[in-house]
Design a protein around this motif. Sequence first.
Motif, mmCIF file in Angstrom:
data_model
loop_
_atom_site.group_PDB
_atom_site.id
_atom_site.type_symbol
_atom_site.label_atom_id
_atom_site.label_comp_id
_atom_site.label_asym_id
_atom_site.label_seq_id
_atom_site.Cartn_x
_atom_site.Cartn_y
_atom_site.Cartn_z
ATOM 1 N N GLY A 101 57.130 20.775 46.299
ATOM 2 C CA GLY A 101 56.068 20.639 47.289
ATOM 3 C C GLY A 101 56.643 20.098 48.586
ATOM 4 O O GLY A 101 57.812 19.706 48.660
ATOM 5 N N PRO A 102 55.840 20.030 49.638
ATOM 6 C CA PRO A 102 56.326 19.519 50.928
ATOM 7 C C PRO A 102 56.611 18.020 50.877
ATOM 8 O O PRO A 102 55.847 17.252 50.297
ATOM 9 C CB PRO A 102 55.184 19.841 51.893
ATOM 10 C CG PRO A 102 53.969 19.950 51.023
ATOM 11 C CD PRO A 102 54.436 20.469 49.710
ATOM 12 N N TYR A 103 57.722 17.630 51.484
ATOM 13 C CA TYR A 103 58.143 16.218 51.553
ATOM 14 C C TYR A 103 59.135 16.138 52.704
ATOM 15 O O TYR A 103 60.343 16.157 52.496
ATOM 16 C CB TYR A 103 58.777 15.824 50.216
ATOM 17 C CG TYR A 103 59.276 14.394 50.076
ATOM 18 C CD1 TYR A 103 58.944 13.389 50.962
ATOM 19 C CD2 TYR A 103 60.091 14.061 48.994
ATOM 20 C CE1 TYR A 103 59.404 12.103 50.804
ATOM 21 C CE2 TYR A 103 60.559 12.770 48.808
ATOM 22 C CZ TYR A 103 60.225 11.793 49.712
ATOM 23 O OH TYR A 103 60.695 10.501 49.543
ATOM 24 N N LEU A 104 58.609 16.075 53.922
ATOM 25 C CA LEU A 104 59.431 16.233 55.107
ATOM 26 C C LEU A 104 60.549 15.209 55.178
ATOM 27 O O LEU A 104 61.679 15.542 55.590
ATOM 28 C CB LEU A 104 58.557 16.153 56.365
ATOM 29 C CG LEU A 104 59.286 16.288 57.707
ATOM 30 C CD1 LEU A 104 60.025 17.627 57.791
ATOM 31 C CD2 LEU A 104 58.297 16.143 58.865
ATOM 32 N N TYR A 105 60.302 13.969 54.793
ATOM 33 C CA TYR A 105 61.326 12.933 54.917
ATOM 34 C C TYR A 105 62.577 13.263 54.108
ATOM 35 O O TYR A 105 63.693 12.926 54.512
ATOM 36 C CB TYR A 105 60.748 11.587 54.466
ATOM 37 C CG TYR A 105 61.667 10.414 54.734
ATOM 38 C CD1 TYR A 105 61.906 9.977 56.040
ATOM 39 C CD2 TYR A 105 62.295 9.743 53.693
ATOM 40 C CE1 TYR A 105 62.738 8.904 56.292
ATOM 41 C CE2 TYR A 105 63.132 8.663 53.934
ATOM 42 C CZ TYR A 105 63.349 8.247 55.228
ATOM 43 O OH TYR A 105 64.187 7.177 55.480
ATOM 44 N N ARG A 106 62.399 13.932 52.970
ATOM 45 C CA ARG A 106 63.538 14.376 52.158
ATOM 46 C C ARG A 106 63.368 15.859 51.855
ATOM 47 O O ARG A 106 63.319 16.290 50.696
ATOM 48 C CB ARG A 106 63.632 13.555 50.869
ATOM 49 C CG ARG A 106 63.807 12.058 51.131
ATOM 50 C CD ARG A 106 64.156 11.272 49.888
ATOM 51 N NE ARG A 106 64.210 9.845 50.165
ATOM 52 C CZ ARG A 106 65.250 9.221 50.733
ATOM 53 N NH1 ARG A 106 66.317 9.924 51.086
ATOM 54 N NH2 ARG A 106 65.213 7.919 50.950
ATOM 55 N N THR B 89 51.660 8.510 42.658
ATOM 56 C CA THR B 89 52.754 7.645 42.218
ATOM 57 C C THR B 89 54.099 8.095 42.757
ATOM 58 O O THR B 89 54.956 7.274 43.073
ATOM 59 C CB THR B 89 52.798 7.604 40.677
ATOM 60 O OG1 THR B 89 51.534 7.160 40.192
ATOM 61 C CG2 THR B 89 53.885 6.661 40.187
ATOM 62 N N ASN B 90 54.311 9.388 42.875
ATOM 63 C CA ASN B 90 55.603 9.913 43.285
ATOM 64 C C ASN B 90 55.795 10.009 44.792
ATOM 65 O O ASN B 90 56.544 10.858 45.271
ATOM 66 C CB ASN B 90 55.846 11.259 42.613
ATOM 67 C CG ASN B 90 56.234 11.092 41.160
ATOM 68 O OD1 ASN B 90 57.400 10.899 40.838
ATOM 69 N ND2 ASN B 90 55.247 11.122 40.275
ATOM 70 N N GLY B 91 55.111 9.129 45.534
ATOM 71 C CA GLY B 91 55.494 9.015 46.937
ATOM 72 C C GLY B 91 54.393 8.930 47.963
ATOM 73 O O GLY B 91 54.682 8.782 49.150
ATOM 74 N N VAL B 92 53.109 9.067 47.577
ATOM 75 C CA VAL B 92 52.033 9.151 48.568
ATOM 76 C C VAL B 92 52.415 10.208 49.605
ATOM 77 O O VAL B 92 52.611 9.924 50.794
ATOM 78 C CB VAL B 92 51.726 7.791 49.226
ATOM 79 C CG1 VAL B 92 50.459 7.873 50.088
ATOM 80 C CG2 VAL B 92 51.535 6.706 48.166
ATOM 81 N N LEU B 93 52.562 11.421 49.121
ATOM 82 C CA LEU B 93 52.990 12.531 49.968
ATOM 83 C C LEU B 93 51.758 13.276 50.469
ATOM 84 O O LEU B 93 51.131 14.050 49.745
ATOM 85 C CB LEU B 93 53.911 13.478 49.188
ATOM 86 C CG LEU B 93 55.142 12.816 48.552
ATOM 87 C CD1 LEU B 93 55.956 13.828 47.763
ATOM 88 C CD2 LEU B 93 56.010 12.154 49.629
ATOM 89 N N VAL B 94 51.403 13.019 51.723
ATOM 90 C CA VAL B 94 50.256 13.670 52.347
ATOM 91 C C VAL B 94 50.698 15.065 52.789
ATOM 92 O O VAL B 94 51.680 15.197 53.520
ATOM 93 C CB VAL B 94 49.756 12.862 53.552
ATOM 94 C CG1 VAL B 94 48.562 13.551 54.204
ATOM 95 C CG2 VAL B 94 49.393 11.439 53.121
ATOM 96 N N PRO B 95 50.012 16.107 52.349
ATOM 97 C CA PRO B 95 50.473 17.461 52.699
ATOM 98 C C PRO B 95 50.349 17.717 54.192
ATOM 99 O O PRO B 95 49.406 17.241 54.837
ATOM 100 C CB PRO B 95 49.534 18.369 51.897
ATOM 101 C CG PRO B 95 48.296 17.553 51.700
ATOM 102 C CD PRO B 95 48.779 16.136 51.549
#
Length: 449
Positions: free
Chosen positions: A175-180, A222-228
């Motif tokens: 999924g998207p995870y711009l920081y990494r 839990t795995n990062g609070v990844l806002v799309p």
Amino acid sequence: MNHEFSTVGQRVRDDDRRHVFHSWSAQGHIDPIPVAGASGSWFWDYDDNQYLDFSSQLVNQNLGHSHPRLVRALQEQAEQLAYIAPSFAAEPRSTAARMIAERAPTGLDQVFFTNGGADANEHAVRMARLYTGRHKVLSTYRSYHGATTGAVTLTGDPRRWSNEPGMPGVVHFFGPYLYRSAFGADNETDECRLALQHLEQVITLEGSDTVAAVLLESVVGTNGVLVPPEGYLAGVRELCDRYGIALICDEVMVGFGRLGHWFACDAWSVTPDLITFAKGVNSGYVPLGGVVIARDIADHFAARPFPGGLTYSGHPLACAVAVEHIKVIEDEQLLPRVRSLGTRLHAELTALAERHPSVGEIRGMGLMWALELVRDRESREPMVPFNATGEANQPMATITASCRDRGVWPFQHFNRLHICPPLNISDEELSHGLAAYDEALKVADEYVA
């Protein structure tokens, strides 16, 4: 300290260590704190140590501990009808289902109740497979969907590893995870575009006519609070429509006000085919979860039986609390308040990050945020390695201990500190928690290269 009170605490601890088998733990390496009581945003032990619950326990106590209206609803329902089998119609069950459906996206108007989030995801996948006649389910690597056999297979994070082999037909994707970024993107627009291209490629390579569902946490918890990024959920919806795939949004953690909306997908005006929920639907006062179902999927089972069920589906006590829970959120106008607190947190956490070189990135919305801690901002080396345990995880253990020493109970996962307090936390309590994080980050800064 009350000696008799402390003696009770020791007995609780002793009985726990002798007889309670704890989840996700090496039993000989843990020593759980005996909790004596809780109220509002606080809980305390038998030694008079009080903790601000900055994690809402497992991000499920959206209205905090011992809310008087929820306790009263539970008591009153127990006096009237403590339990009735799922095959009967019961007032708290039907009312809860109606109220949940009324707040769900248009077209999702039936509810299948479960005991929690894991079995909600299991049943949603079963519905999607039977509806589409296909068997594969795609889910992301950075995800957690529960600990039952199917749900833990759908999970992408390391908790899956030692439970394999699991349910067949599950395929993971990024999924998207711009920081990494897995795609080498350096802006949200490209991250969104490339993540959607990747998902479509996975669908193609797996055979689109074999894929029953795409399962996503609307906002990864839990795995990062990844806002799309803007457009991603809509893009996934479009891909699912194009290939005849059911879209399942796992909102076990982010539903019922956590992000300032009844359902997180509302923030992007996206309508899934199935939404799974649990946790915040009634703050965990009695276990409850469920699946909100689109009309066409529900109609598929109008003349054929759905092969699933649970003894405690729609438990009257749990549903009575859910009904009152929804009323409290509306009466106290918590959805706009959570959105306002989210704006405040964005500003204050941005300032926090500027003061502390150990903070690589902040991200979140509403009352769910993450501080990603790093040893080096330029290289983005995590504070601890991926899935670190033991000595390798010592820096994060020291940082979280600093929070607890200051009377704040944090949520920590891998190299991140999360902020997930009850939705009705006071302004002063929120300030207290942020001050404790500020001090703990001074400890984190000592590990910066």
